[in-house]
Design a protein around this motif. Structure first.
Motif, PDB file in Angstrom:
ATOM      1  N   CYS A  50      38.488  -7.953 -85.182  1.00 23.57           N
ATOM      2  CA  CYS A  50      39.184  -8.906 -85.866  1.00 23.57           C
ATOM      3  C   CYS A  50      39.154  -8.813 -87.245  1.00 23.57           C
ATOM      4  CB  CYS A  50      38.893 -10.260 -85.199  1.00 23.57           C
ATOM      5  SG  CYS A  50      39.412 -10.089 -83.364  1.00 23.57           S
ATOM      6  N   THR A  51      38.068  -8.012 -87.900  1.00 26.01           N
ATOM      7  CA  THR A  51      38.076  -7.823 -89.518  1.00 26.01           C
ATOM      8  C   THR A  51      38.032  -6.437 -89.760  1.00 26.01           C
ATOM      9  OG1 THR A  51      35.709  -8.381 -89.283  1.00 26.01           O
ATOM     10  CG2 THR A  51      36.890 -10.338 -89.453  1.00 26.01           C
ATOM     11  N   ILE A 107      36.780 -11.400 -75.146  1.00 21.91           N
ATOM     12  CA  ILE A 107      35.740 -11.300 -76.430  1.00 21.91           C
ATOM     13  C   ILE A 107      36.637 -11.920 -77.462  1.00 21.91           C
ATOM     14  CG2 ILE A 107      34.203  -9.722 -77.612  1.00 21.91           C
ATOM     15  CD1 ILE A 107      33.730  -8.103 -74.891  1.00 21.91           C
ATOM     16  N   GLY A 108      37.822 -11.200 -77.899  1.00 15.22           N
ATOM     17  CA  GLY A 108      38.382 -11.687 -78.976  1.00 15.22           C
ATOM     18  C   GLY A 108      38.584 -13.157 -78.909  1.00 15.22           C
ATOM     19  N   ALA A 109      38.850 -13.739 -77.842  1.00 18.97           N
ATOM     20  CA  ALA A 109      39.178 -15.358 -77.929  1.00 18.97           C
ATOM     21  C   ALA A 109      37.575 -15.978 -77.879  1.00 18.97           C
ATOM     22  CB  ALA A 109      39.698 -15.512 -76.739  1.00 18.97           C
ATOM     23  N   GLY A 110      36.634 -15.279 -77.985  1.00 21.87           N
ATOM     24  CA  GLY A 110      35.258 -15.742 -78.074  1.00 21.87           C
ATOM     25  C   GLY A 110      34.747 -16.468 -76.633  1.00 21.87           C
ATOM     26  N   LYS A 111      35.283 -15.925 -75.566  1.00 17.38           N
ATOM     27  CA  LYS A 111      34.898 -16.337 -74.468  1.00 17.38           C
ATOM     28  C   LYS A 111      33.827 -15.245 -73.674  1.00 17.38           C
ATOM     29  CE  LYS A 111      39.104 -18.944 -73.659  1.00 17.38           C
ATOM     30  NZ  LYS A 111      40.454 -19.152 -72.869  1.00 17.38           N
ATOM     31  N   MET A 154      43.974  -3.902 -80.001  1.00 17.32           N
ATOM     32  CA  MET A 154      45.080  -4.817 -79.874  1.00 17.32           C
ATOM     33  C   MET A 154      44.584  -6.206 -79.068  1.00 17.32           C
ATOM     34  SD  MET A 154      48.272  -2.384 -79.018  1.00 17.32           S
ATOM     35  CE  MET A 154      49.139  -1.469 -80.365  1.00 17.32           C
ATOM     36  N   SER A 155      44.128  -5.944 -78.161  1.00 15.22           N
ATOM     37  CA  SER A 155      43.795  -7.032 -77.319  1.00 15.22           C
ATOM     38  C   SER A 155      42.843  -7.922 -78.160  1.00 15.22           C
ATOM     39  CB  SER A 155      42.995  -6.638 -75.909  1.00 15.22           C
ATOM     40  OG  SER A 155      41.937  -5.920 -76.190  1.00 15.22           O
ATOM     41  N   GLN A 156      41.681  -7.512 -78.659  1.00 20.52           N
ATOM     42  CA  GLN A 156      40.703  -8.338 -79.418  1.00 20.52           C
ATOM     43  C   GLN A 156      41.812  -9.293 -80.406  1.00 20.52           C
ATOM     44  OE1 GLN A 156      37.188  -7.355 -81.317  1.00 20.52           O
ATOM     45  NE2 GLN A 156      36.557  -6.547 -79.433  1.00 20.52           N
ATOM     46  N   ASN A 157      42.654  -8.482 -81.296  1.00 17.57           N
ATOM     47  CA  ASN A 157      43.223  -9.368 -82.364  1.00 17.57           C
ATOM     48  C   ASN A 157      44.500 -10.336 -81.673  1.00 17.57           C
ATOM     49  OD1 ASN A 157      42.693  -8.385 -85.164  1.00 17.57           O
ATOM     50  ND2 ASN A 157      42.678  -6.446 -84.012  1.00 17.57           N
ATOM     51  N   LEU A 158      44.854  -9.938 -80.514  1.00 15.55           N
ATOM     52  CA  LEU A 158      45.761 -10.598 -79.781  1.00 15.55           C
ATOM     53  C   LEU A 158      44.942 -11.920 -79.558  1.00 15.55           C
ATOM     54  CD1 LEU A 158      48.571 -11.446 -78.532  1.00 15.55           C
ATOM     55  CD2 LEU A 158      47.609 -10.203 -76.323  1.00 15.55           C
ATOM     56  N   GLY A 159      43.731 -11.837 -79.054  1.00 18.25           N
ATOM     57  CA  GLY A 159      43.003 -12.938 -78.535  1.00 18.25           C
ATOM     58  C   GLY A 159      42.674 -14.121 -79.478  1.00 18.25           C
TER      59      GLY A 159
END
Length: 477
Positions: A14-15, A88-92, A302-307
């Motif tokens: 995400c960064t 994981i991207g959403a912090g869950k 893609m999935s982490q940044n989407l989350g």
């Protein structure tokens, strides 16, 4: 289970630079994939030393069925990696561990059933491909040894997908590298030294897959990605991952199903044509390992940044991936064009087999830029909430993009079959990538389509007790 305390998964993508993330993930994934497929290439190489065209053709026939099995494993690993990456991207983090653990058990059970049934039906399946005589008998022996071990490769792929989902690309690569190294050592001893032929190749394959599965499981546990499954959540978690995994399986089955038709068409031109096709099908995954790795490597980014709701980074990932595909295909084409005579000599190819290899290295290899575009588009569809699109385009390529073109190409011999196989990829690869850009453009924070692409976690079915059980598992992982 003992060992070091589990590391908490982090949203690493995400960064930082998107291009760097794509290059590192795909590069390390490519080395891992290259190592896995190099084992198959070495099997073919040592078998070709024995000078028996029936054995070389048997590798081709059994390889088609093995590709179908592996396609199921890849689809399951895409599902578990995509959903885990979004969580994981959403912090869950706790939910990510629970979902991975629940679906991991289901994944192993499904692959065990598939492997056992394949071993049982091996002669019938090979007859449908057009295999006859000693080639059919040798291929059946290979499948009966390797197929029951399908859960091993499923476990290795699943754990590798989980490690990539948290950005542990180098660890995922090392796991597959060690398995490939063991197989590379065992192959010449078993196939040539002990004279076991295809039986030796099968034993070596099972052994290396077992090592990869064991190491992958240990690494996934160490990074806090696996624990004891929570029984009351298995069904709900399986349904959640299945929303991505089932379309991904259907998507990945399309390619080997198309290969079944191509192999059957080649069988009509003799064992040399099948042997030439088998050689090409084992060169391709090694030569284009970077392109193939993009499918599994770009997904977590893609999935982490989407989350995390960072949709501009999702778009940037798609663009960077396509540029890398173009560069990789151009470089590989140049290398194989210059070394094609060496490739023919190394695999002792003659007559029709040599002609097919030369045709591939000179011309049809260019079609893989469109296949790469299709792979990248599939990754976008699977991780952005549109897995049915990838199913549609892959099956379109495997049917409308393969059968009519190959059927027409058969009039011009085995070379025409190869050209026909590639032509359909141009149409479907182009349409798929245009659709992928359309999907990405429609992503907007807060809109319904984007929200639907986010993972929805079912509530615990056991109330507070279920959550306490999960927390205890988290601390003991």
């Amino acid at each position: 289970m003992g060992g070091q305390p589990a590391t908490r998964p982090k949203a690493a993508f995400c960064t930082g630079s998107i291009v760097r993330h794509v290059v590192v993930m795909a590069g390390t994934g490519a080395i891992g994939l290259m190592a896995v497929f190099l084992v198959d290439l070495l099997n073919l190489f040592y078998i070709s030393w024995l000078g028996d065209p029936a054995l070389t053709a048997a590798i081709g026939f059994s390889g088609v069925i093995s590709f179908v099995q592996i396609a199921v494993s890849i689809g399951l690993s895409i599902g578990i990696g995509a959903i885990t990456g979004r969580l994981i991207g959403a912090g869950k983090m706790e939910q990510a561990q629970r979902v991975a653990s629940s679906f991991g058990i289901v994944m192993l059970g499904c692959c065990l059933l598939i492997g056992v049934f394949t071993a049982w039906l091996a002669p019938l399946l090979l007859a449908l491909l057009g295999a006859q005589g000693n080639a059919a008998r040798q291929a059946a022996t290979f499948l009966r040894i390797v197929s029951p071990g399908l859960p091993l490769i499923a476990a290795g792929m699943g754990c590798s997908g989980l490690l990539r989902a948290i950005g542990a690309a180098r660890i995922s690569m090392n796991v597959t590298l060690i398995g490939a190294m063991i197989s590379a050592i065992a192959d010449p001893v078993l196939i040539v030294g002990l004279g076991l032929g295809l039986k030796g190749a099968a034993i070596s394959t099972i052994f290396s897959r077992g090592i990869v599965a064991l190491m992958g499981f240990r690494c996934a546990r160490r990074h806090g990605l696996l624990a004891w499954p929570v029984r009351t959540h298995v069904v709900a978690d399986t349904k959640l991952v299945g929303q991505v995994a089932m379309p991904a399986i259907l998507t990945n089955l399309a390619t080997p199903v198309g290969s079944v038709f191509v192999t059957h068409a080649m069988a009509g031109f003799g064992l040399a044509a099948v042997a030439g096709q088998a050689t090409i099908e084992r060169i391709v995954p090694v030569a284009f390992a970077f392109v193939f790795a993009l499918t599994g490597s770009v997904g977590p980014i893609m999935s982490q940044n989407l989350g995390a709701g960072k949709l501009d980074r999702v778009r940037a990932t798609l663009v960077a991936s396509l540029w890398l595909v173009a560069g990789c295909v151009a470089l590989t084409w140049a290398i194989l064009f210059l070394t094609q005579d060496l490739v023919v000599r190394v695999f002792s190819a003659q007559g029709t087999a040599a002609m097919l290899i030369h045709l591939f290295c000179n011309w049809t290899i260019a079609g893989y830029v469109f296949i790469g575009m299709l792979f990248v588009a599939n990754s976008a569809f699977n991780n952005l909430g549109h897995p049915l699109y990838s199913t549609l385009f892959n099956w379109g390529r495997a049917t409308l993009g393969t059968i009519p073109f190959v059927w027409m190409g058969m009039r011009y011999g085995p070379g025409g079959v190869q050209v026909g196989q590639v032509l359909g990829s141009v149409l479907f690869g182009s349409c798929a990538v245009l659709t992928a850009f359309s999907v990405v453009r429609r992503l907007h924070p807060g809109d319904r389509a984007t929200e639907q692409a986010m993972p929805v976690i079912p509530p615990p079915q056991t109330g507070e007790a279920g959550q306490i059980e999960l927390d205890e598992l988290d601390h003991s992982a």
